[in-house]
Scaffold this motif. Structure first.
Motif, PDB file in Angstrom:
ATOM      1  N   LEU A 216      54.047  28.347  65.373  1.00 23.38           N
ATOM      2  CA  LEU A 216      53.644  27.290  66.310  1.00 23.38           C
ATOM      3  C   LEU A 216      52.540  26.426  65.701  1.00 23.38           C
ATOM      4  CD1 LEU A 216      53.505  29.074  69.781  1.00 23.38           C
ATOM      5  CD2 LEU A 216      54.690  26.937  69.280  1.00 23.38           C
ATOM      6  N   GLY A 217      52.689  25.143  65.818  1.00 29.09           N
ATOM      7  CA  GLY A 217      51.663  24.237  65.312  1.00 29.09           C
ATOM      8  C   GLY A 217      51.919  23.760  63.905  1.00 29.09           C
ATOM      9  N   ASP A 218      52.718  24.524  63.135  1.00 29.13           N
ATOM     10  CA  ASP A 218      53.053  24.069  61.785  1.00 29.13           C
ATOM     11  C   ASP A 218      53.789  22.741  61.877  1.00 29.13           C
ATOM     12  OD1 ASP A 218      53.189  24.076  59.082  1.00 29.13           O
ATOM     13  OD2 ASP A 218      54.782  25.551  58.909  1.00 29.13           O
ATOM     14  N   ALA A 219      54.770  22.681  62.802  1.00 30.70           N
ATOM     15  CA  ALA A 219      55.397  21.402  63.122  1.00 30.70           C
ATOM     16  C   ALA A 219      54.453  20.645  64.043  1.00 30.70           C
ATOM     17  CB  ALA A 219      56.741  21.635  63.807  1.00 30.70           C
ATOM     18  N   GLY A 220      54.035  19.484  63.625  1.00 30.33           N
ATOM     19  CA  GLY A 220      53.110  18.694  64.432  1.00 30.33           C
ATOM     20  C   GLY A 220      51.691  18.691  63.922  1.00 30.33           C
ATOM     21  N   SER A 221      51.341  19.628  63.030  1.00 26.54           N
ATOM     22  CA  SER A 221      49.984  19.630  62.488  1.00 26.54           C
ATOM     23  C   SER A 221      49.811  18.498  61.473  1.00 26.54           C
ATOM     24  CB  SER A 221      49.697  20.968  61.799  1.00 26.54           C
ATOM     25  OG  SER A 221      48.475  20.900  61.085  1.00 26.54           O
ATOM     26  N   PRO A 222      48.743  17.709  61.592  1.00 28.92           N
ATOM     27  CA  PRO A 222      48.518  16.633  60.614  1.00 28.92           C
ATOM     28  C   PRO A 222      48.296  17.153  59.202  1.00 28.92           C
ATOM     29  CG  PRO A 222      47.173  16.316  62.580  1.00 28.92           C
ATOM     30  CD  PRO A 222      47.748  17.697  62.666  1.00 28.92           C
ATOM     31  N   ALA A 223      47.931  18.437  59.078  1.00 25.74           N
ATOM     32  CA  ALA A 223      47.581  18.988  57.767  1.00 25.74           C
ATOM     33  C   ALA A 223      48.661  19.908  57.204  1.00 25.74           C
ATOM     34  CB  ALA A 223      46.264  19.766  57.875  1.00 25.74           C
ATOM     35  N   SER A 224      49.837  19.968  57.837  1.00 26.55           N
ATOM     36  CA  SER A 224      50.891  20.876  57.394  1.00 26.55           C
ATOM     37  C   SER A 224      51.836  20.186  56.414  1.00 26.55           C
ATOM     38  CB  SER A 224      51.688  21.381  58.595  1.00 26.55           C
ATOM     39  OG  SER A 224      52.858  22.054  58.181  1.00 26.55           O
ATOM     40  N   ASP A 225      52.289  20.922  55.384  1.00 27.21           N
ATOM     41  CA  ASP A 225      53.255  20.324  54.472  1.00 27.21           C
ATOM     42  C   ASP A 225      54.603  20.127  55.149  1.00 27.21           C
ATOM     43  OD1 ASP A 225      53.775  23.008  54.627  1.00 27.21           O
ATOM     44  OD2 ASP A 225      53.579  23.417  52.488  1.00 27.21           O
ATOM     45  N   SER A 226      54.841  20.782  56.302  1.00 28.56           N
ATOM     46  CA  SER A 226      56.071  20.555  57.056  1.00 28.56           C
ATOM     47  C   SER A 226      56.099  19.170  57.692  1.00 28.56           C
ATOM     48  CB  SER A 226      56.236  21.620  58.151  1.00 28.56           C
ATOM     49  OG  SER A 226      56.425  22.897  57.585  1.00 28.56           O
ATOM     50  N   THR A 227      54.941  18.536  57.825  1.00 33.84           N
ATOM     51  CA  THR A 227      54.887  17.156  58.315  1.00 33.84           C
ATOM     52  C   THR A 227      54.491  16.185  57.205  1.00 33.84           C
ATOM     53  OG1 THR A 227      52.586  17.459  59.056  1.00 33.84           O
ATOM     54  CG2 THR A 227      54.326  17.855  60.656  1.00 33.84           C
ATOM     55  N   LEU A 228      53.613  16.607  56.325  1.00 34.59           N
ATOM     56  CA  LEU A 228      53.188  15.735  55.230  1.00 34.59           C
ATOM     57  C   LEU A 228      54.349  15.453  54.275  1.00 34.59           C
ATOM     58  CD1 LEU A 228      49.740  17.408  54.524  1.00 34.59           C
ATOM     59  CD2 LEU A 228      50.061  15.040  55.255  1.00 34.59           C
ATOM     60  N   GLY A 229      55.207  16.458  54.048  1.00 27.83           N
ATOM     61  CA  GLY A 229      56.350  16.272  53.165  1.00 27.83           C
ATOM     62  C   GLY A 229      57.288  15.183  53.656  1.00 27.83           C
ATOM     63  N   PRO A 230      57.792  15.278  54.905  1.00 24.19           N
ATOM     64  CA  PRO A 230      58.647  14.212  55.424  1.00 24.19           C
ATOM     65  C   PRO A 230      57.987  12.833  55.392  1.00 24.19           C
ATOM     66  CG  PRO A 230      58.864  16.147  56.795  1.00 24.19           C
ATOM     67  CD  PRO A 230      57.757  16.450  55.807  1.00 24.19           C
ATOM     68  N   THR A 231      56.704  12.778  55.723  1.00 27.15           N
ATOM     69  CA  THR A 231      56.025  11.480  55.701  1.00 27.15           C
ATOM     70  C   THR A 231      55.972  10.901  54.292  1.00 27.15           C
ATOM     71  OG1 THR A 231      54.664  12.018  57.628  1.00 27.15           O
ATOM     72  CG2 THR A 231      53.846  10.285  56.167  1.00 27.15           C
ATOM     73  N   SER A 232      55.775  11.741  53.284  1.00 26.92           N
ATOM     74  CA  SER A 232      55.690  11.247  51.910  1.00 26.92           C
ATOM     75  C   SER A 232      56.964  10.542  51.483  1.00 26.92           C
ATOM     76  CB  SER A 232      55.385  12.406  50.947  1.00 26.92           C
ATOM     77  OG  SER A 232      56.506  13.281  50.836  1.00 26.92           O
TER      78      SER A 232
END
Length: 439
Positions: free
Chosen positions: A386-402
């Motif tokens: 929980l929180g890995d998806a949606g965290s501003p500091a997670s590579d699970s969100t930073l990766g897609p944004t990159s």
């Protein structure tokens, strides 16, 4: 002390939603946590800096992967993929998003490269997304699903590492459990993530979405994609050598279990095989850092933030305080534990790093109130996820944004973090509680 994590994470979320750059948001949140625990600004800053080395290898690997991705784009081989996709999936947005989610799943278990494929695959497809009027928030949801669901549920690749940590930490804290038990325990949370993916693709983001024509990226992949539909692409020697370089990078990574060595092998191979000119090395480095440098530095800052929260005792105080109000209801206990996991993981951005923190405090509670090993594993695994998806500091969100922001048209918080938080944390929470109660 028990309110420190809550206040600090709320500061991080509020600043991020106000479009404050995630680096500044994390720094401010860390300083707030330090001040609330009695540290001075200087002491908090020094503690944060001392913790930044925890993910130095990850940050370096991301930068090298960015350079490798730019080189692969320069070779022109991505044009073949784009052209084939244009022919096969033109007008079929739902199928396109499902294919992307499937490719992301392979990156966790079958070919464990994690986010390394994103800067290679996604930027060349941005023109196709715009032509098909695909909502990039749906693409972000598809990518995050593939980066997260497999390691939660499948005991292979990164999933074997994740579930193995759960087994070892539960055993270390007095509750022995088999790996197969953990895998079975995570089936229900995994079903929740599938439900979130399908909701995002077929309901939330099924409508057309047009973005402005202007971007701010210097990368050339978009130009490759834009012309791929009309050019007669011929498979050349350079394309074949590029495939060799990609294979070499993958083999070295699997043998050495080092993403840094794997990415470095790919970069050196592209030069050694003369796929890219050595004289343009500065250009590839600059564009690679432009693509992945932000995510690398955010990971460093997030590691420092995690050290502030853990070394000051803020996380332990939160869990200890929460445990005093749990009572004996399994439902109430499950809800409180998952809320704690959500707060911790959003803050530090690492579900893997969250497991040792929460297992040491959750296992004794679960033993006392009579949770089964399977229910306990479900609680710990879901709380960490929980929180890995949606965290501003997670590579699970930073990766897609990159990948999706390679042309400057995608916002990390509003286009990646908020959509993935809604579509995955809500069903994960519901199905995690269900698993803890029924298993």
């Amino acid at each position: 002390m028990e309110w420190v994590v809550i206040i600090s994470v709320l500061v991080l979320i509020a600043l991020s939603l106000m479009r404050v750059n995630v680096i500044f948001a994390i720094i401010v949140a860390a300083e707030v946590a330090g001040l609330l625990t009695g540290l001075s600004l200087t002491e908090t800053t020094n503690l944060m800096i001392s913790g930044m080395g925890g993910l130095a290898d990850t940050a370096l690997s991301y930068v090298l992967l960015g350079i490798f991705a730019v080189m692969i784009g320069f070779s022109g081989i991505v044009g073949f993929l784009v052209k084939r996709l244009v022919k096969l999936i033109s007008g079929k947005r739902s199928i396109l998003l499902l294919v992307i989610a499937g490719a992301a799943c392979l990156s966790q278990n079958v070919i464990p490269v994690h986010i390394a494929f994103i800067p290679i695959l996604i930027p060349p497809l941005l023109h196709l997304f715009d032509k098909m009027k695909v909502d990039r928030r749906g693409v972000a949801a598809a990518l995050t699903f593939g980066l997260k669901a497999p390691y939660l549920t499948i005991p292979a690749g990164f999933g074997l590492i994740f579930q193995g940590i759960i087994v070892s930490e539960m055993s270390a804290n007095g509750m022995d459990v088999a790996l197969s038990t953990v895998t079975k325990a995570m089936i229900l949370p995994g079903i929740g993530m599938v439900a979130g993916l399908l909701f995002a693709i077929f309901i939330t983001y099924r409508k057309d979405r047009e973005l402005s024509a202007m971007g701010n990226s210097p990368l050339a992949e978009g130009e490759i994609a834009a012309s791929a539909e009309h050019e007669q692409l011929v498979f050349s020697k350079h394309h074949f050598l590029t495939l060799i370089a990609i294979a070499a990078a993958l083999v070295v990574q699997l043998i050495t279990e080092s993403l840094v060595l794997g990415a470095l092998t790919g970069v050196v191979s592209m030069f050694a095989l003369l796929v890219v000119p050595f004289r343009d090395g500065d250009r590839f480095v600059n564009e690679g850092i432009h693509m992945m440098g932000m995510i690398a530095f955010v990971m460093l800052i997030a590691s420092g933030y995690a050290k502030v929260l853990t070394d000051t005792g803020a996380i332990k105080a939160l869990v200890t305080s929460a445990s005093q109000f749990l009572g004996t209801s399994h439902l109430v206990i499950a809800v409180v534990m998952l809320l704690v996991g959500l707060l911790v993981t959003i803050g530090i951005g690492s579900s893997f790093g969250t497991i040792p923190i929460i297992a040491a405090l959750f296992v004794p509670i679960c033993l006392e109130v009579g949770f089964s090993p399977m229910a306990t594993a479900a609680l710990i695994g879901t709380a960490a996820g929980l929180g890995d998806a949606g965290s501003p500091a997670s590579d699970s969100t930073l990766g897609p944004t990159s990948g999706l922001n390679a042309d400057g048209k995608h916002h990390h918080i509003w286009d990646t973090c908020v959509p993935t938080f809604m579509h995955y944390n809500i069903p994960l929470f519901i199905f995690g509680v269900l698993a803890a109660v029924v298993l």
